[in-house]
Design a protein around this motif. Structure first.
Motif, PDB file in Angstrom:
ATOM      1  N   TYR A 109       1.380  11.630   1.786  1.00  8.66           N
ATOM      2  CA  TYR A 109       0.469  12.221   0.795  1.00  8.66           C
ATOM      3  C   TYR A 109       0.345  13.733   0.935  1.00  8.66           C
ATOM      4  O   TYR A 109      -0.271  14.375   0.105  1.00  8.66           O
ATOM      5  CB  TYR A 109      -0.891  11.515   0.842  1.00  8.66           C
ATOM      6  CG  TYR A 109      -0.853  10.208   0.079  1.00  8.66           C
ATOM      7  CD1 TYR A 109       0.023   9.200   0.452  1.00  8.66           C
ATOM      8  CD2 TYR A 109      -1.641  10.004  -1.055  1.00  8.66           C
ATOM      9  CE1 TYR A 109       0.110   8.017  -0.269  1.00  8.66           C
ATOM     10  CE2 TYR A 109      -1.570   8.826  -1.776  1.00  8.66           C
ATOM     11  CZ  TYR A 109      -0.696   7.837  -1.379  1.00  8.66           C
ATOM     12  OH  TYR A 109      -0.603   6.676  -2.096  1.00  8.66           O
ATOM     13  N   LYS A 110       0.950  14.281   1.976  1.00  9.55           N
ATOM     14  CA  LYS A 110       0.948  15.745   2.126  1.00  9.55           C
ATOM     15  C   LYS A 110       2.123  16.369   1.396  1.00  9.55           C
ATOM     16  O   LYS A 110       2.232  17.582   1.309  1.00  9.55           O
ATOM     17  CB  LYS A 110       1.015  16.120   3.609  1.00  9.55           C
ATOM     18  CG  LYS A 110      -0.250  15.769   4.359  1.00  9.55           C
ATOM     19  CD  LYS A 110      -0.121  16.198   5.813  1.00  9.55           C
ATOM     20  CE  LYS A 110      -1.252  15.603   6.623  1.00  9.55           C
ATOM     21  NZ  LYS A 110      -0.814  15.161   7.940  1.00  9.55           N
ATOM     22  N   ASN A 135       0.844  -1.189   0.000  1.00 13.40           N
ATOM     23  CA  ASN A 135       0.000   0.000   0.000  1.00 13.40           C
ATOM     24  C   ASN A 135       0.888   1.250   0.000  1.00 13.40           C
ATOM     25  O   ASN A 135       1.562   1.525   0.990  1.00 13.40           O
ATOM     26  CB  ASN A 135      -0.884  -0.031   1.253  1.00 13.40           C
ATOM     27  CG  ASN A 135      -1.779   1.187   1.339  1.00 13.40           C
ATOM     28  OD1 ASN A 135      -1.678   2.109   0.518  1.00 13.40           O
ATOM     29  ND2 ASN A 135      -2.646   1.197   2.335  1.00 13.40           N
ATOM     30  N   TYR A 147       1.233  15.799  -6.277  1.00 19.08           N
ATOM     31  CA  TYR A 147       1.037  15.000  -5.059  1.00 19.08           C
ATOM     32  C   TYR A 147       0.689  13.553  -5.426  1.00 19.08           C
ATOM     33  O   TYR A 147       0.111  13.291  -6.477  1.00 19.08           O
ATOM     34  CB  TYR A 147      -0.050  15.649  -4.198  1.00 19.08           C
ATOM     35  CG  TYR A 147       0.454  16.914  -3.557  1.00 19.08           C
ATOM     36  CD1 TYR A 147       0.928  16.905  -2.242  1.00 19.08           C
ATOM     37  CD2 TYR A 147       0.533  18.102  -4.285  1.00 19.08           C
ATOM     38  CE1 TYR A 147       1.443  18.052  -1.669  1.00 19.08           C
ATOM     39  CE2 TYR A 147       1.046  19.255  -3.706  1.00 19.08           C
ATOM     40  CZ  TYR A 147       1.504  19.228  -2.400  1.00 19.08           C
ATOM     41  OH  TYR A 147       2.030  20.357  -1.837  1.00 19.08           O
ATOM     42  N   PRO A 148       1.058  12.608  -4.553  1.00 23.84           N
ATOM     43  CA  PRO A 148       0.881  11.191  -4.863  1.00 23.84           C
ATOM     44  C   PRO A 148      -0.520  10.811  -5.340  1.00 23.84           C
ATOM     45  O   PRO A 148      -0.675   9.998  -6.246  1.00 23.84           O
ATOM     46  CB  PRO A 148       1.204  10.493  -3.536  1.00 23.84           C
ATOM     47  CG  PRO A 148       2.173  11.404  -2.864  1.00 23.84           C
ATOM     48  CD  PRO A 148       1.748  12.798  -3.259  1.00 23.84           C
ATOM     49  N   GLU A 149      -1.549  11.419  -4.729  1.00 24.76           N
ATOM     50  CA  GLU A 149      -2.910  10.998  -5.079  1.00 24.76           C
ATOM     51  C   GLU A 149      -3.251  11.284  -6.544  1.00 24.76           C
ATOM     52  O   GLU A 149      -4.212  10.739  -7.069  1.00 24.76           O
ATOM     53  CB  GLU A 149      -3.922  11.663  -4.157  1.00 24.76           C
ATOM     54  CG  GLU A 149      -3.946  13.171  -4.279  1.00 24.76           C
ATOM     55  CD  GLU A 149      -4.821  13.816  -3.206  1.00 24.76           C
ATOM     56  OE1 GLU A 149      -6.015  13.505  -3.163  1.00 24.76           O
ATOM     57  OE2 GLU A 149      -4.286  14.617  -2.412  1.00 24.76           O
ATOM     58  N   TYR A 150      -2.474  12.159  -7.205  1.00 30.05           N
ATOM     59  CA  TYR A 150      -2.761  12.462  -8.606  1.00 30.05           C
ATOM     60  C   TYR A 150      -2.036  11.522  -9.569  1.00 30.05           C
ATOM     61  O   TYR A 150      -2.076  11.704 -10.779  1.00 30.05           O
ATOM     62  CB  TYR A 150      -2.425  13.927  -8.909  1.00 30.05           C
ATOM     63  CG  TYR A 150      -3.287  14.862  -8.095  1.00 30.05           C
ATOM     64  CD1 TYR A 150      -4.665  14.954  -8.344  1.00 30.05           C
ATOM     65  CD2 TYR A 150      -2.754  15.596  -7.041  1.00 30.05           C
ATOM     66  CE1 TYR A 150      -5.471  15.768  -7.564  1.00 30.05           C
ATOM     67  CE2 TYR A 150      -3.559  16.425  -6.263  1.00 30.05           C
ATOM     68  CZ  TYR A 150      -4.913  16.506  -6.532  1.00 30.05           C
ATOM     69  OH  TYR A 150      -5.715  17.299  -5.758  1.00 30.05           O
ATOM     70  N   ARG A 208       0.361   4.164   0.513  1.00 35.17           N
ATOM     71  CA  ARG A 208       0.063   5.108   1.606  1.00 35.17           C
ATOM     72  C   ARG A 208       0.963   4.877   2.814  1.00 35.17           C
ATOM     73  O   ARG A 208       1.159   5.770   3.626  1.00 35.17           O
ATOM     74  CB  ARG A 208      -1.399   5.009   2.035  1.00 35.17           C
ATOM     75  CG  ARG A 208      -2.297   5.621   1.001  1.00 35.17           C
ATOM     76  CD  ARG A 208      -3.715   5.864   1.460  1.00 35.17           C
ATOM     77  NE  ARG A 208      -4.409   6.580   0.401  1.00 35.17           N
ATOM     78  CZ  ARG A 208      -4.489   7.900   0.302  1.00 35.17           C
ATOM     79  NH1 ARG A 208      -3.937   8.668   1.229  1.00 35.17           N
ATOM     80  NH2 ARG A 208      -5.098   8.462  -0.707  1.00 35.17           N
ATOM     81  N   SER A 232      -1.319   7.403 -10.879  1.00 34.79           N
ATOM     82  CA  SER A 232      -1.964   6.083 -10.911  1.00 34.79           C
ATOM     83  C   SER A 232      -1.323   5.173  -9.864  1.00 34.79           C
ATOM     84  O   SER A 232      -0.251   5.493  -9.325  1.00 34.79           O
ATOM     85  CB  SER A 232      -1.794   5.454 -12.301  1.00 34.79           C
ATOM     86  OG  SER A 232      -0.431   5.103 -12.494  1.00 34.79           O
ATOM     87  N   GLY A 233      -1.970   4.041  -9.590  1.00 35.29           N
ATOM     88  CA  GLY A 233      -1.426   3.091  -8.610  1.00 35.29           C
ATOM     89  C   GLY A 233      -0.018   2.640  -8.962  1.00 35.29           C
ATOM     90  O   GLY A 233       0.861   2.564  -8.101  1.00 35.29           O
ATOM     91  N   GLN A 292       2.397   5.448  -8.345  1.00 36.13           N
ATOM     92  CA  GLN A 292       2.650   5.642  -6.907  1.00 36.13           C
ATOM     93  C   GLN A 292       3.696   4.632  -6.423  1.00 36.13           C
ATOM     94  O   GLN A 292       4.562   4.967  -5.607  1.00 36.13           O
ATOM     95  CB  GLN A 292       1.352   5.507  -6.106  1.00 36.13           C
ATOM     96  CG  GLN A 292       0.410   6.684  -6.347  1.00 36.13           C
ATOM     97  CD  GLN A 292      -0.869   6.602  -5.531  1.00 36.13           C
ATOM     98  OE1 GLN A 292      -0.899   6.059  -4.442  1.00 36.13           O
ATOM     99  NE2 GLN A 292      -1.940   7.154  -6.075  1.00 36.13           N
TER     100      GLN A 292
END
Ligand SMILES: [Zn+2]
Length: 278
Positions: free
Chosen positions: A126-127, A119, A170-173, A121, A175-176, A179
């Motif tokens: 992610y900040k 995972n 940022y990481p959330e933008y 995360r 793809s898996g 990341q």
């Protein structure tokens, strides 16, 4: 020798005198019959040489991920010795990492070793942007020169095929798969001696998995760090590793060259695992 584990055990719950004796592969149980504690890792001995790539396989609950967490100190072992190259006391004698203080723990986790989690995360902040994540790791490993940090972030993003124009995203933008690539960049940016990977491609599309495995393999060949890969997927183990250990009920039941273990398994449990009956 870069990693040397001696008689390492992890018991979740009370630790009674029967926990280790009355659990394990032979009795096919990880639960102590006396105190009902779960024995995650039971008396494991394991060594890793410089540049070696080791796979750990086993069912879920076999202790393979717990073992990795004990090395990275995400969890503290209940018993045993874990020695890592260059982790020494003032006299230069090797020191059990279980006795590490907070400063030493930071040195272990930020300079000597890195972990790549299934995972992202757990491995990425992610900040922080992609570049910020790499910078964090480089700074924690002791390098505080802005130019070098930026250079290293660009270098590893490029190596892992993340467009450098996205360094501030940022990481959330991502793809898996991307990341995971950023996690790999971050993990390698501190030049660790040991890279630990816990199911690094599980949950990704097959085509993405294959590309990431190729990338990890290429980087390992090029840089030469030692690596431990935990996976339930024997294809991943076959693709990446030279040596494989098989775990059952917290114990190692078989070890050998990966090709031998997968093609001619000796232990009945490995035979079941390889024939996918489990
Ligand atoms: Zn017990």
């Amino acid at each position: 020798m870069i990693l040397d584990m001696k008689n390492v055990s992890k018991v979740f719950g009370r630790f009674c005198p029967k926990c280790l004796e009355e659990t394990g592969a032979n009795v096919n149980s990880s639960i102590c019959p006396s105190c009902k504690s779960v024995v995650g890792v039971n008396n494991v001995n394991l060594t890793l040489s410089q540049g070696e790539v080791l796979g750990i396989v086993g069912e879920s609950g076999s202790g393979k991920s717990t073992l990795l967490q004990l090395i990275y100190q995400d969890q503290k072992a209940s018993l045993g010795d874990i020695f890592v190259k260059d982790f020494v006391d003032k006299e230069g004698n090797r020191k059990n990492i279980l006795d590490a203080n907070l400063n030493e723990l930071s040195y272990l986790r930020n300079s000597l070793m890195s972990m790549i989690y299934q995972n992202p995360r757990l491995g990425l902040n992610y900040k922080f942007s992609a570049g910020g994540n790499i910078a964090e790791k480089v700074i924690m490993s002791g390098n505080k020169k802005y130019d070098e940090i930026r250079k290293r972030a660009l270098y590893f993003l490029e190596k892992t095929e993340i467009p450098v124009s996205r360094i501030d995203d940022y990481p959330e933008y991502f793809s898996g798969g991307q990341q995971q690539r950023i996690q790999i960049s971050k993990a390698l940016s501190s030049n660790p001696k040991i890279l630990l990977l816990d199911e690094p491609t599980t949950g990704l599309d097959l085509s993405v998995q294959a590309k990431i495995l190729d990338l990890i393999k290429e980087l390992q060949h090029e840089i030469g760090f030692a690596m431990i890969v935990v996976s339930h997927d024997l294809g991943v183990i076959k693709h990446l590793t030279d040596i494989t250990v098989v775990m059952k009920n917290g114990q190692i039941v078989e070890r050998g060259l990966t090709d031998q273990v997968l093609e001619d398994p000796q232990h009945s449990y490995t035979q079941l695992l390889v024939s996918s009956i489990l």
